[in-house]
Design an enzyme around this catalytic site. Structure first.
Site, short mmCIF file in Angstrom:
data_model
loop_
_atom_site.label_atom_id
_atom_site.label_comp_id
_atom_site.label_asym_id
_atom_site.label_seq_id
_atom_site.Cartn_x
_atom_site.Cartn_y
_atom_site.Cartn_z
N CYS A 4 -26.39 27.24 28.32
CA CYS A 4 -26.47 28.64 28.75
C CYS A 4 -28.15 28.23 29.45
CB CYS A 4 -28.17 28.78 27.74
SG CYS A 4 -27.28 29.63 25.65
N THR A 8 -23.68 36.08 26.31
CA THR A 8 -25.29 35.89 28.23
C THR A 8 -24.11 36.78 28.76
OG1 THR A 8 -26.20 34.51 26.45
CG2 THR A 8 -27.21 34.75 28.90
N ARG A 38 -19.69 20.94 26.30
CA ARG A 38 -19.50 21.95 28.04
C ARG A 38 -21.27 22.00 28.95
NH1 ARG A 38 -19.76 27.28 24.79
NH2 ARG A 38 -21.61 26.63 23.63
N ASP A 95 -10.41 33.81 16.16
CA ASP A 95 -10.30 33.27 18.07
C ASP A 95 -9.00 33.78 17.63
OD1 ASP A 95 -12.44 31.55 19.04
OD2 ASP A 95 -10.55 30.88 19.43
N VAL A 142 -21.52 29.36 18.59
CA VAL A 142 -22.32 30.84 18.29
C VAL A 142 -21.76 31.81 16.84
CG1 VAL A 142 -22.94 33.18 19.10
CG2 VAL A 142 -23.62 31.01 20.55
N THR A 164 -19.78 32.81 28.19
CA THR A 164 -19.54 33.29 29.94
C THR A 164 -19.95 32.21 30.06
OG1 THR A 164 -21.70 33.92 29.14
CG2 THR A 164 -20.08 36.11 29.14
#
Length: 462
Positions: free
Chosen positions: A287, A147, A358, A63, A45, A112
């Site tokens: 997501c 998120t 992921r 980062d 992202v 998240t």
């Protein structure tokens, strides 16, 4: 004296902290190059956002992963979201959090995930909030893109930043929320082409945040009235998609029992103007397979227990086992002993043509097969072998090194698998097997039914 007290002394002595600090000049200062924008989190992202903004304003890309930062500095994009553009970007990559002090507009885009019990894991967001607070100058606007469920930005992030900075939100700095809508691996619906939800803690911050995002979002921004509303938009839009896919997965299981081809049913259904076009499949990723848990967890804290969303999650989380059971059944019907069979799985990423592993639901297929003492060999040229080993304990095998198989499970629709002909597929099987003894499991329904029937192989597709 403490570090915070020293900060106050310095700020006060320079008359920087003011009761009515103005924030409506940040956009102009960014455009003119007077001020910098910073990105916290340079994954799937954050990286595209940093690179896109860097085409217009000075950008610091931060980062905590020094290895990743060094790769970016050397023109290597492991996410594959930017490609060759990484070699020409002006983003100032760093793993030094102190560099955030140079920015007046900070965007936080950290992961998240959920914990093993599917409750929200806010450690990355809390950690990022602390880093921002420790390295933030007065007059800064902070925007979260991660998120979260409604309330996290204001109830959790603000107190952490205030504590670490010694600065008062709404007076010395302001905050907003703009949920990310990046679709990893998608080269059509890219960052600039997706309308962006924006929000701020008040009218001044909301207006400035909108102006800043309008710099890069060609599709335009969509302001909403509150930060909580913006947080809700994100988790609800992904929960809606999750529920619709769950319905399709349930239909696939019903059709399987009725010996009806699901793909043909959906093709017929989609001829109607108001069909939604969803398809069955493995629902993983950062997501859709995660966000519904954030929404239902927040609702449960308020006394409401989900009747639909969690049931949809239950269906989607069961699909790996369903596919594995179908493979075992197909092997038995083909006359082989599954425990003695060589099973090859093609693909482990959560979606096609993307290196992101992921929350991969292919792993559920692997786990379920192992419960029956079947140890599949897995190959995926898109995935990072080190990540697969570290996250899931799965050793990836090069495609050319794969052993000849009794059963091939094509779990992910990578282009290289889609381009394989039936004759090429057959070369993956053991020599000496007759066609009906070769078991092909087509999870993504890549191949046409007439092709599969003509192949003579024993096949099953979701």
């Amino acid at each position: 004296e403490t570090k915070k007290e020293r900060k106050y002394v310095v700020f006060a002595s320079n008359n920087i902290i003011q009761e009515n600090m103005k924030f409506n000049g940040i956009y102009n200062d960014l455009i003119s190059g007077k001020e910098k924008l910073a990105l916290v989190g340079l994954g799937y992202v954050g990286m595209p956002i940093a690179v896109e903004f860097a085409k217009h304003v000075p950008v610091i890309g931060f980062d905590i992963n020094e290895t990743r930062v060094n790769e970016y500095k050397n023109g290597i994009d492991a996410t594959n979201e930017i490609g060759d553009a990484i070699q020409n970007t002006t983003v100032d990559f760093t793993a030094d959090p102190k560099r955030l002090q140079e920015a007046k507009f900070i965007i936080v885009a950290v992961p998240t995930p959920v914990k093993d019990d599917n409750s929200p894991d806010l450690k990355p967001v809390k950690g990022a909030s602390a880093l921002v607070g420790q390295n933030m100058q007065p007059g800064t606007i902070v925007v979260f893109e991660s998120t979260v469920y409604p309330g996290v930005t204001e109830d959790i992030c603000i107190p952490i930043i205030e504590k670490e900075s010694g600065l008062k939100c709404g007076v010395d700095w302001k905050i907003g929320y703009s949920p990310e809508r990046i679709n990893p691996g998608d080269r059509v619906h890219t960052l600039t082409k997706i309308q962006k939800i924006v929000s701020g803690m008040d009218e001044e911050s909301a207006t400035e945040i909108k102006k800043v995002y309008d710099i890069v979002i060609k599709a335009g921004t969509f302001p909403v009235s509150t930060i909580k509303t913006a947080e809700a938009v994100k988790v609800i839009e992904n929960s809606q998609r999750d529920i619709n896919i769950a319905f399709m997965n349930e239909i696939a299981m019903i059709c399987d029992k009725m010996q009806i081809d699901t793909d043909e049913v959906l093709a017929g259904m989609n001829t109607k103007w108001n069909a939604l076009g969803f398809r069955p499949g493995l629902v993983g990723g950062h997501c859709i397979g995660v966000d519904p848990y954030y929404l239902t967890n927040a609702a449960e804290k308020l006394g409401y227990h989900s009747q639909i969303i969690l049931n949809g999650r239950k269906v989607n989380d069961s699909m790996g086992a369903f596919v594995a059971d179908a493979a075992i059944k197909q092997m038995i019907e083909a006359g082989m002993a599954p425990k003695k069979a060589t099973v090859v799985i093609l693909g482990i990423t959560f979606k096609e043509n993307c290196p992101d592993t992921r929350n991969s639901k292919v792993v559920d297929i692997i786990k379920h097969l192992k419960e029956f003492d079947i140890n599949p060999i897995v190959s995926d040229s898109w995935a990072d072998p080190d990540v697969a080993k570290k996250e899931y304990g799965v050793e990836l095998t090069e495609f050319k090194e794969l052993p000849k198989a009794d059963c091939v499970i094509i779990a992910v629709g990578h282009n290289e698998y889609r381009s394989m002909s039936m004759m090429e597929i057959k070369t993956l099987f053991k020599d000496g097997l007759v066609d009906e003894e070769k078991v092909l499991i087509d999870v993504k329904s890549i191949y046409r039914m007439d092709e599969l029937r003509a192949s003579g192989m024993s096949f099953w597709r979701l």
